[in-house]
Design a protein around this motif. Structure first.
Motif, PDB file in Angstrom:
ATOM      1  N   VAL A 177       0.857  -1.175   0.000  1.00 47.39           N
ATOM      2  CA  VAL A 177       0.000   0.000   0.000  1.00 47.39           C
ATOM      3  C   VAL A 177       0.900   1.233   0.000  1.00 47.39           C
ATOM      4  N   HIS A 178       0.658   2.120  -0.923  1.00 48.03           N
ATOM      5  CA  HIS A 178       1.414   3.375  -0.939  1.00 48.03           C
ATOM      6  C   HIS A 178       0.464   4.529  -1.219  1.00 48.03           C
ATOM      7  N   THR A 179       0.620   5.586  -0.454  1.00 46.23           N
ATOM      8  CA  THR A 179      -0.194   6.771  -0.699  1.00 46.23           C
ATOM      9  C   THR A 179       0.630   7.786  -1.480  1.00 46.23           C
ATOM     10  N   PHE A 180       0.202   8.055  -2.696  1.00 43.77           N
ATOM     11  CA  PHE A 180       0.898   9.045  -3.515  1.00 43.77           C
ATOM     12  C   PHE A 180       0.552  10.445  -3.016  1.00 43.77           C
ATOM     13  N   GLU A 181       1.588  11.273  -2.837  1.00 45.18           N
ATOM     14  CA  GLU A 181       1.381  12.627  -2.316  1.00 45.18           C
ATOM     15  C   GLU A 181       1.077  13.610  -3.439  1.00 45.18           C
ATOM     16  N   TYR A 182       1.526  13.262  -4.637  1.00 50.84           N
ATOM     17  CA  TYR A 182       1.321  14.178  -5.753  1.00 50.84           C
ATOM     18  C   TYR A 182       1.208  13.389  -7.063  1.00 50.84           C
ATOM     19  N   GLU A 183       0.671  14.066  -8.085  1.00 50.64           N
ATOM     20  CA  GLU A 183       0.520  13.433  -9.386  1.00 50.64           C
ATOM     21  C   GLU A 183       1.821  13.538 -10.169  1.00 50.64           C
ATOM     22  N   GLY A 184       1.973  12.694 -11.154  1.00 49.18           N
ATOM     23  CA  GLY A 184       3.175  12.755 -11.981  1.00 49.18           C
ATOM     24  C   GLY A 184       3.505  11.396 -12.574  1.00 49.18           C
ATOM     25  N   ASP A 185       4.718  11.308 -13.139  1.00 52.28           N
ATOM     26  CA  ASP A 185       5.174  10.062 -13.752  1.00 52.28           C
ATOM     27  C   ASP A 185       6.025   9.284 -12.761  1.00 52.28           C
ATOM     28  N   PHE A 186       5.718   8.025 -12.647  1.00 51.67           N
ATOM     29  CA  PHE A 186       6.435   7.154 -11.719  1.00 51.67           C
ATOM     30  C   PHE A 186       6.859   5.873 -12.437  1.00 51.67           C
ATOM     31  N   ILE A 187       7.770   5.159 -11.802  1.00 51.48           N
ATOM     32  CA  ILE A 187       8.178   3.857 -12.338  1.00 51.48           C
ATOM     33  C   ILE A 187       8.147   2.854 -11.196  1.00 51.48           C
ATOM     34  N   GLY A 188       7.489   1.735 -11.425  1.00 54.35           N
ATOM     35  CA  GLY A 188       7.473   0.648 -10.458  1.00 54.35           C
ATOM     36  C   GLY A 188       8.517  -0.382 -10.851  1.00 54.35           C
ATOM     37  N   ILE A 189       9.214  -0.897  -9.859  1.00 53.63           N
ATOM     38  CA  ILE A 189      10.226  -1.917 -10.134  1.00 53.63           C
ATOM     39  C   ILE A 189      10.004  -3.084  -9.168  1.00 53.63           C
ATOM     40  N   VAL A 190       9.718  -4.238  -9.732  1.00 52.92           N
ATOM     41  CA  VAL A 190       9.523  -5.441  -8.925  1.00 52.92           C
ATOM     42  C   VAL A 190      10.692  -6.366  -9.217  1.00 52.92           C
ATOM     43  N   SER A 191      11.419  -6.765  -8.176  1.00 50.12           N
ATOM     44  CA  SER A 191      12.511  -7.716  -8.393  1.00 50.12           C
ATOM     45  C   SER A 191      12.279  -8.969  -7.574  1.00 50.12           C
ATOM     46  N   ALA A 192      12.562 -10.097  -8.190  1.00 55.13           N
ATOM     47  CA  ALA A 192      12.456 -11.387  -7.520  1.00 55.13           C
ATOM     48  C   ALA A 192      13.808 -12.076  -7.622  1.00 55.13           C
ATOM     49  N   ARG A 193      14.271 -12.637  -6.504  1.00 52.24           N
ATOM     50  CA  ARG A 193      15.593 -13.257  -6.500  1.00 52.24           C
ATOM     51  C   ARG A 193      15.465 -14.768  -6.368  1.00 52.24           C
ATOM     52  N   ASN A 194      16.124 -15.471  -7.273  1.00 57.79           N
ATOM     53  CA  ASN A 194      16.178 -16.924  -7.186  1.00 57.79           C
ATOM     54  C   ASN A 194      17.226 -17.274  -6.139  1.00 57.79           C
ATOM     55  N   THR A 195      16.776 -17.852  -5.012  1.00 54.21           N
ATOM     56  CA  THR A 195      17.698 -18.076  -3.888  1.00 54.21           C
ATOM     57  C   THR A 195      18.704 -19.178  -4.204  1.00 54.21           C
ATOM     58  N   ASP A 196      18.409 -20.035  -5.170  1.00 57.32           N
ATOM     59  CA  ASP A 196      19.362 -21.092  -5.534  1.00 57.32           C
ATOM     60  C   ASP A 196      20.492 -20.550  -6.404  1.00 57.32           C
ATOM     61  N   THR A 197      20.123 -19.774  -7.409  1.00 53.80           N
ATOM     62  CA  THR A 197      21.135 -19.335  -8.369  1.00 53.80           C
ATOM     63  C   THR A 197      21.621 -17.915  -8.089  1.00 53.80           C
ATOM     64  N   GLY A 198      20.888 -17.179  -7.241  1.00 47.65           N
ATOM     65  CA  GLY A 198      21.259 -15.799  -6.961  1.00 47.65           C
ATOM     66  C   GLY A 198      20.833 -14.834  -8.055  1.00 47.65           C
ATOM     67  N   GLU A 199      20.217 -15.380  -9.111  1.00 48.68           N
ATOM     68  CA  GLU A 199      19.778 -14.539 -10.221  1.00 48.68           C
ATOM     69  C   GLU A 199      18.631 -13.624  -9.791  1.00 48.68           C
TER      70      GLU A 199
END
Ligand SMILES: [Cu+2]
Length: 317
Positions: free
Chosen positions: A128-150
Motif C-alpha cells: 500500500v502506498h499513498t501518492f502525495e502528488y501526481e506525476g510520472d512514476f516507475i514501479g520496479i519489482v525484483s524477484a531473486r532466485n535463492t538457488d542461483t542468486g539470479e
C-alpha cells in the motif's frame, strides 16, 4: 475538404497516443499480467478511498492511497524473495524506461518514493502506498532466485493523475461542432426537431436483496460485519451466528474457516480465526480480509457435540 483534413490529423494524434509502449505490465484478456522475466503474476491496483473496487492496470487517476496486488501465476514466485520499489521518473524515458535506465540512475534512493525490502509471500503479494502528488512514476519489482542468486525484474512506468481520456474530449468536441454546423447549414436540424416525438425513458431497477445466510442441512449460519461492509484489503471481523435447523443456538462449537475465489483458483490472503465465543450462538471471527473484488466463498467448518457440517457462505464484493 477542410473536414477531411481535420479528421485525418486527429486520427494521427489518436494513433500516436495509443502506440506508446507499456512497460512490464500488459493487458491480457482484460486482466493485467506482470512479467518478471518468464514468471508471471496477475497485477492490479486499487484506489479504495476514491474508486472502491475499481481495478487499474498501471495508470492511476488520482494521487491517493493505492493498493498494488500481485497474484502469482507461477509457483516459483512463492519461493523467491520479492522487493518492490516506486520511483519518480527521473530517467527522462517516460513510457520507454527499461531496467538499464533504472541501473543508470545515480541516486536511486533520492528518487524512491516507496520501497519494501525483499520478502517471501505465499501466493499474494500486496503493498500500500499513498501518492502525495501526481506525476510520472516507475514501479520496479525484483524477484531473486535463492538457488542461483539470479535477480529477475519487471519495470513498469505509470502515471498518477491519468485521466485516460487523452485527446478524446478534444476530438469528440470538434466532431460535434463540425456535425452541428453541417446540420444547421443544411436546415436539417429544424426538421429533425419537428419530427422527434417526446421520448420517455423508463429505467427499471431491480434490487436484489441477498440475505447474509447460508443454509446447510444441520446448521444455519448468519453473519454480520460490525465495522460496515467489507472493503478491499481492509482487515475486519465478522460476527457469526450459528443455529440448528430447528432454531436452537449452537454453543461451544469448534469453528474453522477457509475460503477463496473459486474462479481465480486462490484462497484467502489471511487465515481468519474464531477468537471469541460471545454466547447465544454468536462467535467473533477475526482476521478477515479480501484483496480483490469478485465472487468469494467462505467455507465454514462447524463441529458441535452432535454433528459436523461445512457451510459455504457466498459473497460478491
Ligand atoms: Cu481473485
Amino acid at each position: 475538404m477542410i473536414r477531411t483534413t481535420t479528421v485525418f490529423l486527429l486520427l494521427q494524434l489518436v494513433l500516436q497516443s495509443q502506440a506508446l509502449a507499456h512497460g512490464g505490465v500488459v493487458e491480457e484478456d482484460d486482466i493485467c499480467v506482470i512479467k518478471v522475466n518468464y514468471l508471471r503474476a496477475h497485477f492490479k491496483i486499487y484506489q479504495p478511498r476514491v474508486s472502491g473496487h475499481e481495478q487499474f492496470c498501471e495508470d492511476l487517476p488520482v494521487a491517493s492511497e493505492s493498493v498494488f496486488v500481485m497474484e502469482f501465476m507461477h509457483g516459483a514466485l512463492q519461493t523467491m524473495p520479492i522487493d518492490f520499489r516506486i520511483i519518480r521518473d527521473v530517467t527522462g524515458k517516460g513510457r520507454f524506461a527499461r531496467m538499464e535506465d533504472i541501473e543508470g540512475i545515480d541516486d536511486l534512493d533520492a528518487a524512491t518514493v516507496f520501497y519494501r525490502s525483499a520478502e517471501l509471500e505465499p501466493d499474494v503479494y500486496s503493498i500500500v502506498h499513498t501518492f502525495e502528488y501526481e506525476g510520472d512514476f516507475i514501479g520496479i519489482v525484483s524477484a531473486r532466485n535463492t538457488d542461483t542468486g539470479e535477480v529477475y525484474a519487471a519495470v513498469f512506468p505509470f502515471e498518477v493523475g491519468f485521466t485516460g481520456w487523452g485527446y478524446w474530449p478534444f476530438i469528440i468536441g470538434l466532431l460535434v461542432v463540425i456535425q452541428f454546423q453541417y446540420l444547421v447549414m443544411s436546415g436539417r436540424l429544424r426538421r429533425w426537431f419537428k419530427k422527434a416525438s417526446p421520448a420517455v425513458l423508463v429505467l427499471g431497477a431491480v434490487l436484489l436483496h441477498v440475505p447474509h445466510q447460508a443454509i446447510a442441512a444441520e446448521f444455519i449460519v448468519t453473519y454480520s460485519t460490525p465495522d460496515g461492509p467489507p472493503e478491499i484489503n481492509q482487515m475486519h471481523s465478522w460476527i457469526l451466528h450459528i443455529e440448528s435447523d430447528t432454531g436452537d443456538a449452537i454453543e461451544g462449537a469448534q469453528i474453522e474457516v477457509d475460503g477463496g475465489m473459486p474462479a481465480h483458483d486462490h484462497g484467502l490472503p489471511t487465515r481468519p480465526r474464531v477468537t471469541e465465543e460471545l454466547g447465544d450462538g454468536f462467535y467473533r471471527l477475526d482476521g478477515v480480509r479480501f484483496h480483490m473484488s469478485g465472487y468469494w466463498e467462505m467455507v465454514i467448518l462447524i463441529r458441535s457435540d452432535e454433528s459436523e457440517e461445512t457451510v459455504v457462505v457466498a459473497l460478491t464484493l
